[in-house]
Design a protein around this motif. Sequence first.
Motif, PDB file in Angstrom:
ATOM      1  N   THR A  37       0.828  -1.203   0.000  1.00 24.30           N
ATOM      2  CA  THR A  37       0.000   0.000   0.000  1.00 24.30           C
ATOM      3  C   THR A  37       0.864   1.257   0.000  1.00 24.30           C
ATOM      4  O   THR A  37       0.603   2.206  -0.743  1.00 24.30           O
ATOM      5  CB  THR A  37      -0.932  -0.001   1.227  1.00 24.30           C
ATOM      6  OG1 THR A  37      -1.667  -1.219   1.251  1.00 24.30           O
ATOM      7  CG2 THR A  37      -1.896   1.156   1.182  1.00 24.30           C
ATOM      8  N   GLN A  38       1.917   1.264   0.811  1.00 23.80           N
ATOM      9  CA  GLN A  38       2.819   2.409   0.841  1.00 23.80           C
ATOM     10  C   GLN A  38       3.559   2.563  -0.486  1.00 23.80           C
ATOM     11  O   GLN A  38       3.725   3.674  -0.996  1.00 23.80           O
ATOM     12  CB  GLN A  38       3.831   2.255   1.969  1.00 23.80           C
ATOM     13  CG  GLN A  38       3.257   2.476   3.341  1.00 23.80           C
ATOM     14  CD  GLN A  38       4.266   2.168   4.414  1.00 23.80           C
ATOM     15  OE1 GLN A  38       4.756   1.051   4.502  1.00 23.80           O
ATOM     16  NE2 GLN A  38       4.574   3.167   5.214  1.00 23.80           N
ATOM     17  N   LYS A  39       4.004   1.441  -1.037  1.00 21.18           N
ATOM     18  CA  LYS A  39       4.690   1.507  -2.339  1.00 21.18           C
ATOM     19  C   LYS A  39       3.766   2.076  -3.411  1.00 21.18           C
ATOM     20  O   LYS A  39       4.180   2.892  -4.241  1.00 21.18           O
ATOM     21  CB  LYS A  39       5.155   0.115  -2.756  1.00 21.18           C
ATOM     22  CG  LYS A  39       6.285  -0.444  -1.936  1.00 21.18           C
ATOM     23  CD  LYS A  39       6.602  -1.850  -2.414  1.00 21.18           C
ATOM     24  CE  LYS A  39       7.534  -2.571  -1.485  1.00 21.18           C
ATOM     25  NZ  LYS A  39       7.752  -3.965  -1.896  1.00 21.18           N
ATOM     26  N   GLY A  40       2.503   1.635  -3.378  1.00 25.98           N
ATOM     27  CA  GLY A  40       1.530   2.148  -4.341  1.00 25.98           C
ATOM     28  C   GLY A  40       1.306   3.641  -4.188  1.00 25.98           C
ATOM     29  O   GLY A  40       1.191   4.366  -5.180  1.00 25.98           O
ATOM     30  N   ALA A  41       1.260   4.107  -2.946  1.00 29.08           N
ATOM     31  CA  ALA A  41       1.069   5.543  -2.708  1.00 29.08           C
ATOM     32  C   ALA A  41       2.265   6.340  -3.225  1.00 29.08           C
ATOM     33  O   ALA A  41       2.089   7.390  -3.859  1.00 29.08           O
ATOM     34  CB  ALA A  41       0.852   5.799  -1.218  1.00 29.08           C
ATOM     35  N   TRP A  42       3.481   5.852  -2.965  1.00 26.45           N
ATOM     36  CA  TRP A  42       4.674   6.554  -3.462  1.00 26.45           C
ATOM     37  C   TRP A  42       4.725   6.538  -4.988  1.00 26.45           C
ATOM     38  O   TRP A  42       5.113   7.532  -5.621  1.00 26.45           O
ATOM     39  CB  TRP A  42       5.953   5.950  -2.877  1.00 26.45           C
ATOM     40  CG  TRP A  42       6.232   6.425  -1.491  1.00 26.45           C
ATOM     41  CD1 TRP A  42       6.237   5.691  -0.356  1.00 26.45           C
ATOM     42  CD2 TRP A  42       6.548   7.761  -1.089  1.00 26.45           C
ATOM     43  NE1 TRP A  42       6.517   6.483   0.729  1.00 26.45           N
ATOM     44  CE2 TRP A  42       6.733   7.759   0.304  1.00 26.45           C
ATOM     45  CE3 TRP A  42       6.697   8.959  -1.773  1.00 26.45           C
ATOM     46  CZ2 TRP A  42       7.049   8.907   1.026  1.00 26.45           C
ATOM     47  CZ3 TRP A  42       7.016  10.108  -1.051  1.00 26.45           C
ATOM     48  CH2 TRP A  42       7.182  10.073   0.322  1.00 26.45           C
ATOM     49  N   CYS A  43       4.344   5.416  -5.597  1.00 29.27           N
ATOM     50  CA  CYS A  43       4.316   5.343  -7.069  1.00 29.27           C
ATOM     51  C   CYS A  43       3.277   6.309  -7.636  1.00 29.27           C
ATOM     52  O   CYS A  43       3.517   6.957  -8.666  1.00 29.27           O
ATOM     53  CB  CYS A  43       4.036   3.919  -7.524  1.00 29.27           C
ATOM     54  SG  CYS A  43       5.397   2.782  -7.208  1.00 29.27           S
ATOM     55  N   ASN A  44       2.120   6.413  -6.972  1.00 27.63           N
ATOM     56  CA  ASN A  44       1.099   7.371  -7.402  1.00 27.63           C
ATOM     57  C   ASN A  44       1.632   8.797  -7.343  1.00 27.63           C
ATOM     58  O   ASN A  44       1.425   9.588  -8.263  1.00 27.63           O
ATOM     59  CB  ASN A  44      -0.147   7.274  -6.525  1.00 27.63           C
ATOM     60  CG  ASN A  44      -1.024   6.103  -6.870  1.00 27.63           C
ATOM     61  OD1 ASN A  44      -0.918   5.523  -7.949  1.00 27.63           O
ATOM     62  ND2 ASN A  44      -1.890   5.729  -5.956  1.00 27.63           N
ATOM     63  N   ILE A  45       2.300   9.125  -6.259  1.00 27.23           N
ATOM     64  CA  ILE A  45       2.832  10.487  -6.114  1.00 27.23           C
ATOM     65  C   ILE A  45       3.883  10.776  -7.184  1.00 27.23           C
ATOM     66  O   ILE A  45       3.900  11.862  -7.775  1.00 27.23           O
ATOM     67  CB  ILE A  45       3.389  10.694  -4.688  1.00 27.23           C
ATOM     68  CG1 ILE A  45       2.214  10.753  -3.705  1.00 27.23           C
ATOM     69  CG2 ILE A  45       4.224  11.961  -4.604  1.00 27.23           C
ATOM     70  CD1 ILE A  45       2.612  10.821  -2.258  1.00 27.23           C
TER      71      ILE A  45
END
Length: 147
Positions: free
Chosen positions: A4-12
Amino acid sequence: MNKTQKGAWCNIAAITLVFASASYLTAQIGIRHMTLSRTVCSILLCGFILVTGLSVFFLCKKQSPNEPDSDERDNQIKQKAWIAALISVPVIFLAASVVPQFFVGLDGSVPVWSLPIVTVCLFYIVLLVYSIAVLIQYARGGKGEKS
């Protein structure tokens, strides 16, 4: 760092690239009335391919084989982040309808071709709010409610 954190960083990272590209394209095409060269288009395309490839790599890579995809805490964090993103939608749409008045005036007009661009940008802003809400909750510890 979990999925979930990786996905958020990739989104940003992707949203930052999209907004930087959109700002550059708006300045070149909309303000300076210039056409883009093939070099600029190639650089933008390579940037998008690079961010997409890195996102897929980071999202698929696990720290350990025993790492679960998600747990209850992750689901609570995602749910609270979606609530924050949905609460931001009316505020963002209100801002999107008021801000153009400052640029074109009360009697000005906004070109019709810009409306889909504004809608897509609003979607990316909501996705950015979601990603930031996820990261803030993980930074705080993301403790769930005690029953």
